[in-house]
Write a protein that holds these residues in place. Structure first.
Motif, mmCIF file in Angstrom:
data_model
loop_
_atom_site.group_PDB
_atom_site.id
_atom_site.type_symbol
_atom_site.label_atom_id
_atom_site.label_comp_id
_atom_site.label_asym_id
_atom_site.label_seq_id
_atom_site.Cartn_x
_atom_site.Cartn_y
_atom_site.Cartn_z
ATOM 1 N N LYS A 282 0.816 -1.223 0.000
ATOM 2 C CA LYS A 282 0.000 0.000 0.000
ATOM 3 C C LYS A 282 0.850 1.273 0.000
ATOM 4 N N LEU A 283 1.889 1.318 0.821
ATOM 5 C CA LEU A 283 2.730 2.510 0.916
ATOM 6 C C LEU A 283 3.409 2.808 -0.418
ATOM 7 N N GLU A 284 4.001 1.807 -1.030
ATOM 8 C CA GLU A 284 4.677 2.000 -2.318
ATOM 9 C C GLU A 284 3.699 2.485 -3.385
ATOM 10 N N GLU A 285 2.494 1.911 -3.372
ATOM 11 C CA GLU A 285 1.467 2.301 -4.329
ATOM 12 C C GLU A 285 1.102 3.787 -4.153
ATOM 13 N N LEU A 286 0.916 4.212 -2.915
ATOM 14 C CA LEU A 286 0.587 5.612 -2.642
ATOM 15 C C LEU A 286 1.738 6.546 -2.997
ATOM 16 N N LEU A 287 2.952 6.125 -2.717
ATOM 17 C CA LEU A 287 4.115 6.955 -3.036
ATOM 18 C C LEU A 287 4.235 7.171 -4.540
ATOM 19 N N GLU A 288 3.964 6.119 -5.315
ATOM 20 C CA GLU A 288 4.015 6.253 -6.772
ATOM 21 C C GLU A 288 2.914 7.176 -7.288
ATOM 22 N N PRO B 184 2.576 2.278 8.173
ATOM 23 C CA PRO B 184 3.893 1.893 8.705
ATOM 24 C C PRO B 184 4.960 1.963 7.609
ATOM 25 N N ARG B 185 6.171 2.250 8.018
ATOM 26 C CA ARG B 185 7.300 2.324 7.084
ATOM 27 C C ARG B 185 8.255 1.180 7.414
ATOM 28 N N PRO B 186 8.164 0.122 6.629
ATOM 29 C CA PRO B 186 8.881 -1.110 6.970
ATOM 30 C C PRO B 186 10.399 -1.015 6.847
ATOM 31 N N THR B 187 10.901 -0.124 6.005
ATOM 32 C CA THR B 187 12.352 -0.049 5.807
ATOM 33 C C THR B 187 12.825 1.388 5.982
ATOM 34 N N SER B 188 14.122 1.549 6.163
ATOM 35 C CA SER B 188 14.669 2.900 6.270
ATOM 36 C C SER B 188 14.542 3.625 4.932
ATOM 37 N N SER B 189 14.567 2.879 3.850
ATOM 38 C CA SER B 189 14.377 3.457 2.529
ATOM 39 C C SER B 189 12.971 4.061 2.414
ATOM 40 N N GLN C 205 11.101 4.999 4.915
ATOM 41 C CA GLN C 205 11.071 6.136 5.840
ATOM 42 C C GLN C 205 11.668 7.370 5.177
ATOM 43 N N PHE C 206 12.783 7.193 4.483
ATOM 44 C CA PHE C 206 13.443 8.301 3.798
ATOM 45 C C PHE C 206 12.551 8.887 2.705
ATOM 46 N N LYS C 207 11.928 8.005 1.911
ATOM 47 C CA LYS C 207 11.042 8.466 0.835
ATOM 48 C C LYS C 207 9.879 9.284 1.393
ATOM 49 N N VAL C 208 9.254 8.774 2.453
ATOM 50 C CA VAL C 208 8.116 9.462 3.059
ATOM 51 C C VAL C 208 8.561 10.804 3.630
ATOM 52 N N SER C 209 9.682 10.797 4.303
ATOM 53 C CA SER C 209 10.196 12.022 4.911
ATOM 54 C C SER C 209 10.522 13.080 3.859
ATOM 55 N N THR C 210 11.187 12.669 2.796
ATOM 56 C CA THR C 210 11.547 13.580 1.706
ATOM 57 C C THR C 210 10.299 14.133 1.029
#
Length: 88
Positions: free
Chosen positions: A2-8, A51-56, A58-63
């Motif tokens: 879900k997170l990756e889909e929303l980020l895209e 939830p942000r499963p990886t530091s990657s 987390q970085f994408k969401v933060s940026t």
């Protein structure tokens, strides 16, 4: 995921809303893009809650959130300036 889909989905939406605001401020559009902005705001809220499963991730969401917040601040400031200019 879900997170990756929303980020895209949100990257192009953020750019689109930014361009629509630029057109509004330039006088090309008569109204600010309130519907698209609402969609953007809701998607950002969803991303913030997931939830942000990886530091990657987390970085994408933060940026992305930093970029989003920067645009929001810019849009709000320019809207206030426009309103102040119109009242005079």
């Amino acid at each position: 995921h879900k997170l990756e889909e929303l980020l895209e989905r949100i990257e192009p939406l953020l750019e689109q809303v930014h361009q629509l605001y630029n057109q509004y401020f330039a006088g090309v559009e008569k109204r600010p893009p309130l519907e698209r902005r609402k969609q953007l705001d809701q998607t950002m809220q969803m991303i913030q809650m997931l939830p942000r499963p990886t530091s990657s991730a987390q970085f994408k969401v933060s940026t992305l959130h930093s970029r989003y917040q920067s645009f929001v601040d810019q849009w709000e400031r320019r809207l206030r300036q426009l309103e102040a200019g119109r009242r005079r």
